[in-house]
Design a protein around this motif. Structure first.
Motif, PDB file in Angstrom:
ATOM      1  N   ILE A 165       0.839  -1.202   0.000  1.00 51.11           N
ATOM      2  CA  ILE A 165       0.000   0.000   0.000  1.00 51.11           C
ATOM      3  C   ILE A 165       0.875   1.254   0.000  1.00 51.11           C
ATOM      4  O   ILE A 165       0.530   2.281  -0.590  1.00 51.11           O
ATOM      5  CB  ILE A 165      -0.939  -0.002   1.218  1.00 51.11           C
ATOM      6  N   TYR A 166       2.031   1.146   0.653  1.00 48.58           N
ATOM      7  CA  TYR A 166       2.902   2.305   0.803  1.00 48.58           C
ATOM      8  C   TYR A 166       4.154   2.239  -0.074  1.00 48.58           C
ATOM      9  O   TYR A 166       4.789   3.269  -0.321  1.00 48.58           O
ATOM     10  CB  TYR A 166       3.335   2.449   2.269  1.00 48.58           C
ATOM     11  N   PHE A 167       4.526   1.027  -0.511  1.00 53.89           N
ATOM     12  CA  PHE A 167       5.742   0.862  -1.298  1.00 53.89           C
ATOM     13  C   PHE A 167       5.403   0.208  -2.643  1.00 53.89           C
ATOM     14  O   PHE A 167       4.934  -0.936  -2.678  1.00 53.89           O
ATOM     15  CB  PHE A 167       6.763  -0.013  -0.565  1.00 53.89           C
ATOM     16  N   PRO A 168       5.618   0.897  -3.762  1.00 52.19           N
ATOM     17  CA  PRO A 168       5.400   0.273  -5.071  1.00 52.19           C
ATOM     18  C   PRO A 168       6.364  -0.904  -5.271  1.00 52.19           C
ATOM     19  O   PRO A 168       7.520  -0.849  -4.834  1.00 52.19           O
ATOM     20  CB  PRO A 168       5.700   1.404  -6.059  1.00 52.19           C
ATOM     21  N   TYR A 169       5.893  -1.941  -5.940  1.00 51.78           N
ATOM     22  CA  TYR A 169       6.709  -3.124  -6.205  1.00 51.78           C
ATOM     23  C   TYR A 169       6.927  -3.294  -7.698  1.00 51.78           C
ATOM     24  O   TYR A 169       6.007  -3.127  -8.503  1.00 51.78           O
ATOM     25  CB  TYR A 169       6.022  -4.384  -5.665  1.00 51.78           C
ATOM     26  N   ILE A 170       8.178  -3.610  -8.062  1.00 49.49           N
ATOM     27  CA  ILE A 170       8.516  -4.027  -9.420  1.00 49.49           C
ATOM     28  C   ILE A 170       9.075  -5.441  -9.301  1.00 49.49           C
ATOM     29  O   ILE A 170      10.042  -5.661  -8.570  1.00 49.49           O
ATOM     30  CB  ILE A 170       9.563  -3.107 -10.080  1.00 49.49           C
ATOM     31  N   VAL A 171       8.465  -6.399  -9.973  1.00 50.12           N
ATOM     32  CA  VAL A 171       8.847  -7.802  -9.803  1.00 50.12           C
ATOM     33  C   VAL A 171       9.111  -8.424 -11.169  1.00 50.12           C
ATOM     34  O   VAL A 171       8.358  -8.208 -12.121  1.00 50.12           O
ATOM     35  CB  VAL A 171       7.757  -8.597  -9.061  1.00 50.12           C
ATOM     36  N   ASN A 172      10.180  -9.220 -11.270  1.00 50.44           N
ATOM     37  CA  ASN A 172      10.557  -9.879 -12.525  1.00 50.44           C
ATOM     38  C   ASN A 172      10.965 -11.320 -12.265  1.00 50.44           C
ATOM     39  O   ASN A 172      11.627 -11.605 -11.268  1.00 50.44           O
ATOM     40  CB  ASN A 172      11.744  -9.158 -13.171  1.00 50.44           C
ATOM     41  N   ILE A 173      10.566 -12.204 -13.151  1.00 47.90           N
ATOM     42  CA  ILE A 173      11.004 -13.587 -13.029  1.00 47.90           C
ATOM     43  C   ILE A 173      12.420 -13.722 -13.567  1.00 47.90           C
ATOM     44  O   ILE A 173      12.935 -12.823 -14.225  1.00 47.90           O
ATOM     45  CB  ILE A 173      10.039 -14.553 -13.751  1.00 47.90           C
ATOM     46  N   GLY A 174      13.077 -14.866 -13.273  1.00 51.13           N
ATOM     47  CA  GLY A 174      14.489 -15.017 -13.608  1.00 51.13           C
ATOM     48  C   GLY A 174      14.779 -16.257 -14.428  1.00 51.13           C
ATOM     49  O   GLY A 174      13.867 -16.947 -14.891  1.00 51.13           O
ATOM     50  N   PRO A 175      16.055 -16.597 -14.598  1.00 51.06           N
ATOM     51  CA  PRO A 175      16.468 -17.660 -15.517  1.00 51.06           C
ATOM     52  C   PRO A 175      15.996 -19.043 -15.134  1.00 51.06           C
ATOM     53  O   PRO A 175      15.798 -19.887 -16.000  1.00 51.06           O
ATOM     54  CB  PRO A 175      17.996 -17.582 -15.488  1.00 51.06           C
ATOM     55  N   GLN A 176      15.816 -19.307 -13.851  1.00 53.66           N
ATOM     56  CA  GLN A 176      15.377 -20.634 -13.440  1.00 53.66           C
ATOM     57  C   GLN A 176      13.864 -20.699 -13.228  1.00 53.66           C
ATOM     58  O   GLN A 176      13.323 -21.757 -12.907  1.00 53.66           O
ATOM     59  CB  GLN A 176      16.111 -21.059 -12.166  1.00 53.66           C
ATOM     60  N   ASP A 177      13.197 -19.558 -13.390  1.00 54.62           N
ATOM     61  CA  ASP A 177      11.736 -19.528 -13.294  1.00 54.62           C
ATOM     62  C   ASP A 177      11.141 -19.786 -14.669  1.00 54.62           C
ATOM     63  O   ASP A 177      10.192 -19.125 -15.092  1.00 54.62           O
ATOM     64  CB  ASP A 177      11.277 -18.167 -12.769  1.00 54.62           C
TER      65      ASP A 177
END
Length: 220
Positions: free
Chosen positions: A126-138
């Motif tokens: 709610i207070y902190f924006p999130y940037i999320v990315n998958i990786g090479p083993q995902d």
């Protein structure tokens, strides 16, 4: 650790202050990378096959040769919070989320969900924006969409759709659209593994591009 093998490109585009003498504000990201969470640590199904990882009740924070236990991820997040809880403008979380031994869709989704839940107990989305990315083993062969499909939408696969739903639940794409009730960025990720995020309080745009989708070397 910086994940380089699976080329996830983050472009941070900051707009400079137009007037001279205006103090420019620094944009700060807190980055959690390559957690490789083992939800089965201290069980017979622990990743890596090492007996020390399967019977490790006396070492809840992990032991050499094992992947990351949930307790260690929570401890590391808590230690960082004690040092810089309110110093960051956004939280960046990038894969790989799952160890290579657990690179199956259900394990990857579980690792993403557990990792995000652990971090968000401290940094509330709610207070902190999130940037999320998958990786090479995902990744696994079905992750790569069929480029011969007549439209990109027809090429969408279940894995990206499922990941996009987890991301949406964790607030990665922001609030739903008033028109479609589905944030357009969630649809973009489900179709091609990419999305855009505009920071509300800062003149900054994040572009997350899963360029591994177009790699000849990583094709199934």
């Amino acid at each position: 650790m910086v994940s380089c093998r699976f080329v996830v490109l983050l472009l941070l585009l900051a707009l400079s202050a137009a007037a001279s003498g205006v103090r420019q504000r620094t944009f700060s990201l807190l980055w959690f990378s390559d957690v490789q969470l083992d939800n089965f640590y201290n069980t017979p199904d622990a990743a890596g096959g090492d007996e020390d990882c399967k019977q490790a009740a006396h070492k809840p924070y992990g032991t050499p040769g094992c992947y990351t236990p949930v307790a260690l991820a929570a401890y590391a997040a808590g230690k960082e919070a004690g040092r810089s809880l309110y110093r960051h403008d956004a939280i960046l979380v990038s894969g790989s989320f799952s160890p290579p031994d657990l690179a199956a869709p259900e394990f990857i989704l579980e690792a993403i969900n557990t990792t995000m839940t652990t971090i968000q107990k401290i940094w509330d989305p709610i207070y902190f924006p999130y940037i999320v990315n998958i990786g090479p083993q995902d990744v696994f062969p079905n992750y790569f969409y069929n480029t011969s499909a007549p439209t990109l939408k027809l090429a969408t696969n279940n894995f990206l759709e499922n990941v996009s739903e987890v991301f949406a639940e964790k607030g990665v794409f922001g609030p739903p659209s008033a028109d479609t009730f589905v944030n357009p960025q969630q649809e973009h990720f489900a179709e091609g593994g990419y999305y855009r995020k505009d920071m509300l309080l800062d003149p900054v745009t994040i572009l997350s591009l899963n360029t591994g989708l177009f790699s000849r070397k990583l094709k199934p």
